[in-house]
Scaffold this active site. Sequence first.
Site, PDB file in Angstrom:
ATOM      1  N   ARG A  19       0.913  -1.110  -0.153  1.00 33.29           N
ATOM      2  CA  ARG A  19      -0.182   0.024   0.004  1.00 33.29           C
ATOM      3  C   ARG A  19       0.962   1.028   0.116  1.00 33.29           C
ATOM      4  O   ARG A  19       1.777   1.279   0.924  1.00 33.29           O
ATOM      5  CB  ARG A  19      -0.827  -0.100   1.139  1.00 33.29           C
ATOM      6  CG  ARG A  19      -1.694   1.392   1.374  1.00 33.29           C
ATOM      7  CD  ARG A  19      -2.946   1.245   2.338  1.00 33.29           C
ATOM      8  NE  ARG A  19      -3.962   0.371   2.062  1.00 33.29           N
ATOM      9  CZ  ARG A  19      -5.028   0.416   2.486  1.00 33.29           C
ATOM     10  NH1 ARG A  19      -5.704   1.001   3.448  1.00 33.29           N
ATOM     11  NH2 ARG A  19      -6.112  -0.290   1.934  1.00 33.29           N
TER      12      ARG A  19
ATOM     13  N   HIS B 264      -7.217   0.916  -6.541  1.00 37.62           N
ATOM     14  CA  HIS B 264      -7.151   0.116  -5.397  1.00 37.62           C
ATOM     15  C   HIS B 264      -7.926  -1.279  -6.012  1.00 37.62           C
ATOM     16  O   HIS B 264      -9.174  -1.705  -5.680  1.00 37.62           O
ATOM     17  CB  HIS B 264      -8.152   0.667  -4.411  1.00 37.62           C
ATOM     18  CG  HIS B 264      -8.343  -0.038  -3.097  1.00 37.62           C
ATOM     19  ND1 HIS B 264      -7.349  -1.045  -2.954  1.00 37.62           N
ATOM     20  CD2 HIS B 264      -8.897   0.338  -1.951  1.00 37.62           C
ATOM     21  CE1 HIS B 264      -7.644  -1.600  -1.368  1.00 37.62           C
ATOM     22  NE2 HIS B 264      -8.565  -0.576  -1.077  1.00 37.62           N
TER      23      HIS B 264
ATOM     24  N   GLN C  66      -9.856  -4.055  -3.971  1.00 39.23           N
ATOM     25  CA  GLN C  66     -11.324  -3.450  -3.596  1.00 39.23           C
ATOM     26  C   GLN C  66     -12.250  -3.696  -4.601  1.00 39.23           C
ATOM     27  O   GLN C  66     -13.363  -4.353  -4.395  1.00 39.23           O
ATOM     28  CB  GLN C  66     -11.130  -2.051  -3.066  1.00 39.23           C
ATOM     29  CG  GLN C  66     -12.495  -1.532  -2.953  1.00 39.23           C
ATOM     30  CD  GLN C  66     -12.988  -1.972  -1.574  1.00 39.23           C
ATOM     31  OE1 GLN C  66     -12.280  -1.892  -0.629  1.00 39.23           O
ATOM     32  NE2 GLN C  66     -14.353  -2.476  -1.313  1.00 39.23           N
TER      33      GLN C  66
ATOM     34  N   ASP D 281     -17.623   6.906  -1.740  1.00 42.82           N
ATOM     35  CA  ASP D 281     -16.505   6.598  -1.118  1.00 42.82           C
ATOM     36  C   ASP D 281     -16.024   8.150  -0.280  1.00 42.82           C
ATOM     37  O   ASP D 281     -16.818   8.972  -0.768  1.00 42.82           O
ATOM     38  CB  ASP D 281     -15.258   6.239  -1.902  1.00 42.82           C
ATOM     39  CG  ASP D 281     -13.803   6.079  -1.215  1.00 42.82           C
ATOM     40  OD1 ASP D 281     -14.009   5.891   0.033  1.00 42.82           O
ATOM     41  OD2 ASP D 281     -12.868   5.724  -1.612  1.00 42.82           O
TER      42      ASP D 281
ATOM     43  N   CYS E 209     -16.762   1.108   0.104  1.00 37.25           N
ATOM     44  CA  CYS E 209     -15.502   0.392   0.140  1.00 37.25           C
ATOM     45  C   CYS E 209     -15.098   0.656   1.858  1.00 37.25           C
ATOM     46  O   CYS E 209     -14.443  -0.610   2.166  1.00 37.25           O
ATOM     47  CB  CYS E 209     -14.187   0.952  -0.623  1.00 37.25           C
ATOM     48  SG  CYS E 209     -13.809   2.708  -0.259  1.00 37.25           S
TER      49      CYS E 209
ATOM     50  N   ARG F 237     -13.565  -8.852   0.920  1.00 41.02           N
ATOM     51  CA  ARG F 237     -12.345  -8.685   1.060  1.00 41.02           C
ATOM     52  C   ARG F 237     -11.427  -9.924   1.301  1.00 41.02           C
ATOM     53  O   ARG F 237     -10.369 -10.098   0.621  1.00 41.02           O
ATOM     54  CB  ARG F 237     -11.673  -7.606   1.830  1.00 41.02           C
ATOM     55  CG  ARG F 237     -12.394  -6.154   1.387  1.00 41.02           C
ATOM     56  CD  ARG F 237     -12.133  -5.580   0.246  1.00 41.02           C
ATOM     57  NE  ARG F 237     -10.716  -5.608  -0.131  1.00 41.02           N
ATOM     58  CZ  ARG F 237      -9.986  -4.363   0.457  1.00 41.02           C
ATOM     59  NH1 ARG F 237     -10.368  -3.411   1.016  1.00 41.02           N
ATOM     60  NH2 ARG F 237      -8.533  -4.523   0.234  1.00 41.02           N
TER      61      ARG F 237
HETATM   62  N1   CP Z   1     -11.494  -0.482   1.913  1.00 43.13           N
HETATM   63  C1   CP Z   1     -10.273  -0.454   2.634  1.00 43.13           C
HETATM   64  O1   CP Z   1      -9.114  -0.666   1.719  1.00 43.13           O
HETATM   65  O2   CP Z   1     -10.187  -0.268   3.791  1.00 43.13           O
HETATM   66  P1   CP Z   1      -8.877  -0.187   4.532  1.00 43.13           P
HETATM   67  O3   CP Z   1      -8.197   1.046   4.244  1.00 43.13           O
HETATM   68  O4   CP Z   1      -9.253  -0.157   5.967  1.00 43.13           O
HETATM   69  O5   CP Z   1      -7.835  -1.466   4.292  1.00 43.13           O
HETATM   70  N1  NVA Z   2     -10.116   6.618  -1.304  1.00 44.00           N
HETATM   71  C1  NVA Z   2      -9.858   6.075  -0.113  1.00 44.00           C
HETATM   72  C2  NVA Z   2      -9.898   4.528   0.271  1.00 44.00           C
HETATM   73  C3  NVA Z   2      -9.693   3.822   1.397  1.00 44.00           C
HETATM   74  C4  NVA Z   2      -9.948   2.553   1.499  1.00 44.00           C
HETATM   75  C5  NVA Z   2      -8.497   6.600   0.313  1.00 44.00           C
HETATM   76  O1  NVA Z   2      -7.402   6.340  -0.469  1.00 44.00           O
HETATM   77  O2  NVA Z   2      -8.120   6.943   1.389  1.00 44.00           O
END
Ligand code: CP
Ligand code: NVA
Length: 312
Positions: free
Chosen positions: A108, A135, A138, A231, A271, A299
């Site tokens: 990440r 992502h 997701q 989101d 998400c 997930r």
């Molecule tokens: N939806 C998602 O990726 O959540 P987290 O940021 O908690 O991993």
């Molecule tokens: N768009 C959000 C998604 C989190 C899972 C972010 O990047 O913070």
Amino acid sequence: MRRLRGRHLLWLADYSGEEIMFIIDTAIDFKRRFYAGERVIPVLKGKSIGLLFEKPSTRTRVSLEVAVYQLGGQPIYMTRSELQLGRGETIADTARVLSRYLDALVARVRRHEDLVELARHSSIPVINGLSDLVHPLQALADIMTIKEKLGRVRGVKIAFVGDGSDNVLHSLMLAVSKLGMHLVVATPRPLRPDERVLREASKAAEESGATIEIVENPVEAVKGADVVYTDVWVSMGQEDIAEEKRKMLRPYQVNSKLMEIAGDKAIFMHCLPARRGEEVTDDVIDGPRSVVWDQAENRLHTHKAVLALLVP
Ligand code: CP
Ligand code: NVA
């Protein structure tokens, strides 16, 4: 279908519709087997999967750790600041070294380019656990949830209401475009989706019969939708532009009035994490049409499928 084993998963543009559906059908099978009592399916026995996180995570991190455990492998969670990466060791050198220990690496990252660099110098699969651009893990859980709830994927109409430049939306666009689905994005003009993603999605949509439309009016977007998706308005790392985005996105809240326009059959997806009272109201996210908890659970099952299929 190309071989999946050994492949990186940086964004879904690199995967065909058939490959995406194969991963999802594998996940559905893992879920069925889990509930039939097969808690451990040891396809990763003796293998170690690195989880390198530069940003916080609840769902991705925990479901990945559990997924690796349930596949009989060992997860190793790392943050950038705990590695020598945080003291200036290059991404390339880190990738070369981690490739000698691990069987796959989920990362990440703040910058998508760093993920591409990591993959370029890794001899093991690198899997995107979220970047500022996309992502993909997701989106796999999202499509799985749609298949479970609606019984079909092709032809389903999704209305995404909110930040058009959102990473989760970008992955949804790439998935939708490969699978013959229909997506209408309601977003303010300055927050249009990333041009690269739009280009890839438009190219794929032509082949699959998918459609992707970008409008400004949320009411127009949700009419006749099977799925209403949103989101957060402010993603991780965007704290400096938070106020500006909140102001722009205020008319884009998913509330019961908007869900009423969408019609009785529309389900609500997010998400997570959600900012309750901002992009979505409590009555919608906690309401009978919300599928967000099943979506979050999926997930875990999609992660098991991805790892079982991609790890050499
Ligand atoms: N939806 C998602 O990726 O959540 P987290 O940021 O908690 O991993
Ligand atoms: N768009 C959000 C998604 C989190 C899972 C972010 O990047 O913070």
